[in-house]
Design a protein around this motif. Sequence first.
Motif, PDB file in Angstrom:
ATOM      1  N   SER A  19       0.833  -1.209   0.000  1.00 12.93           N
ATOM      2  CA  SER A  19       0.000   0.000   0.000  1.00 12.93           C
ATOM      3  C   SER A  19       0.863   1.252   0.000  1.00 12.93           C
ATOM      4  N   ALA A  20       1.926   1.252   0.805  1.00 14.53           N
ATOM      5  CA  ALA A  20       2.818   2.415   0.860  1.00 14.53           C
ATOM      6  C   ALA A  20       3.465   2.675  -0.498  1.00 14.53           C
ATOM      7  N   ALA A  21       3.879   1.605  -1.166  1.00 16.75           N
ATOM      8  CA  ALA A  21       4.492   1.752  -2.484  1.00 16.75           C
ATOM      9  C   ALA A  21       3.492   2.292  -3.499  1.00 16.75           C
ATOM     10  N   LEU A  22       2.270   1.790  -3.474  1.00 11.26           N
ATOM     11  CA  LEU A  22       1.235   2.251  -4.402  1.00 11.26           C
ATOM     12  C   LEU A  22       0.897   3.724  -4.170  1.00 11.26           C
ATOM     13  N   LEU A  23       0.796   4.115  -2.909  1.00  9.57           N
ATOM     14  CA  LEU A  23       0.499   5.511  -2.597  1.00  9.57           C
ATOM     15  C   LEU A  23       1.640   6.425  -3.031  1.00  9.57           C
ATOM     16  N   ALA A  24       2.872   5.941  -2.896  1.00 15.26           N
ATOM     17  CA  ALA A  24       4.019   6.735  -3.340  1.00 15.26           C
ATOM     18  C   ALA A  24       4.013   6.914  -4.857  1.00 15.26           C
ATOM     19  N   VAL A  25       3.603   5.887  -5.585  1.00 15.18           N
ATOM     20  CA  VAL A  25       3.465   6.021  -7.045  1.00 15.18           C
ATOM     21  C   VAL A  25       2.475   7.137  -7.374  1.00 15.18           C
ATOM     22  N   THR A  26       1.343   7.148  -6.685  1.00 14.25           N
ATOM     23  CA  THR A  26       0.357   8.204  -6.905  1.00 14.25           C
ATOM     24  C   THR A  26       0.937   9.572  -6.576  1.00 14.25           C
ATOM     25  N   GLY A  27       1.667   9.674  -5.456  1.00 14.14           N
ATOM     26  CA  GLY A  27       2.255  10.948  -5.069  1.00 14.14           C
ATOM     27  C   GLY A  27       3.199  11.495  -6.121  1.00 14.14           C
ATOM     28  N   GLY A  28       4.087  10.651  -6.633  1.00 13.38           N
ATOM     29  CA  GLY A  28       5.022  11.091  -7.669  1.00 13.38           C
ATOM     30  C   GLY A  28       4.326  11.445  -8.972  1.00 13.38           C
ATOM     31  N   THR A  29       3.319  10.671  -9.323  1.00 14.65           N
ATOM     32  CA  THR A  29       2.578  10.920 -10.557  1.00 14.65           C
ATOM     33  C   THR A  29       1.868  12.270 -10.512  1.00 14.65           C
ATOM     34  N   LEU A  30       1.212  12.548  -9.405  1.00 14.72           N
ATOM     35  CA  LEU A  30       0.476  13.804  -9.273  1.00 14.72           C
ATOM     36  C   LEU A  30       1.397  15.015  -9.357  1.00 14.72           C
TER      37      LEU A  30
END
Length: 227
Positions: A19-30
């Motif tokens: 979950s932490a990795a997935l949320l970090a992907v979203t953070g970088g993408t945004l």
Amino acid sequence: MATGARAAESTVNATHIVSAALLAVTGGTLDAIVYLEHGHVFANAQTGNVIFLGISMVAGDWLQVLRHAAPIVAFLVGAVVARMLMDTPIRRAALLVLSLEIATLTAVAFLPRGFPQLAYTATIAFVSAFQVTTFRRVGRFTYNSTFTTGNLREVAEGIADHFSASDPAARFLGRRKAMKLGLVCTSFLTGAVLGALVAPKFPAHALLFAVPPLVATLVLTLFQVQE
């Protein structure tokens, strides 16, 4: 009985790191999408906005001052609201935050290109504050899914502990910290690369690429083993 408890704990830990990795992907993408396509303003990295705010104030560029101040204020408001939500059970708060972020990003992705940039970036900063305030731990380690300076520091501390601690348990813990936070940092970079790739190709709907990791996190949260 003990074996079952250890298996459950292992499943919970695996869910948390994914979950932490997935949320970090979203953070970088945004951040990459908003910076490239919406006036060189950050959605998440408020440190960058504060720096640009200061530079714009000195230059007397008040339009840029407004552009960078709006997401900062929205982020603060979002963090306050998210903190109030955390008085509810943490799993329920997480589901609510994820659902709100998914719905908001999906809606914003279909706004017309003429929609005011200030409102656009402020809205994304608002929901980003929900994410960063609600999701703050991976196992026993703290992390941040929307900016990475603190995560890099934790990686460095973990590496140092692994090589310098006299206690084997401390070395093991340092190695785990470096690996978990290193994965979060790498995931954030992956998201930034993804955002940089899709922003010029799909300028109207690029934000939709930040949604699938959130949906996956929502599913993991729904079915995670209770601690």
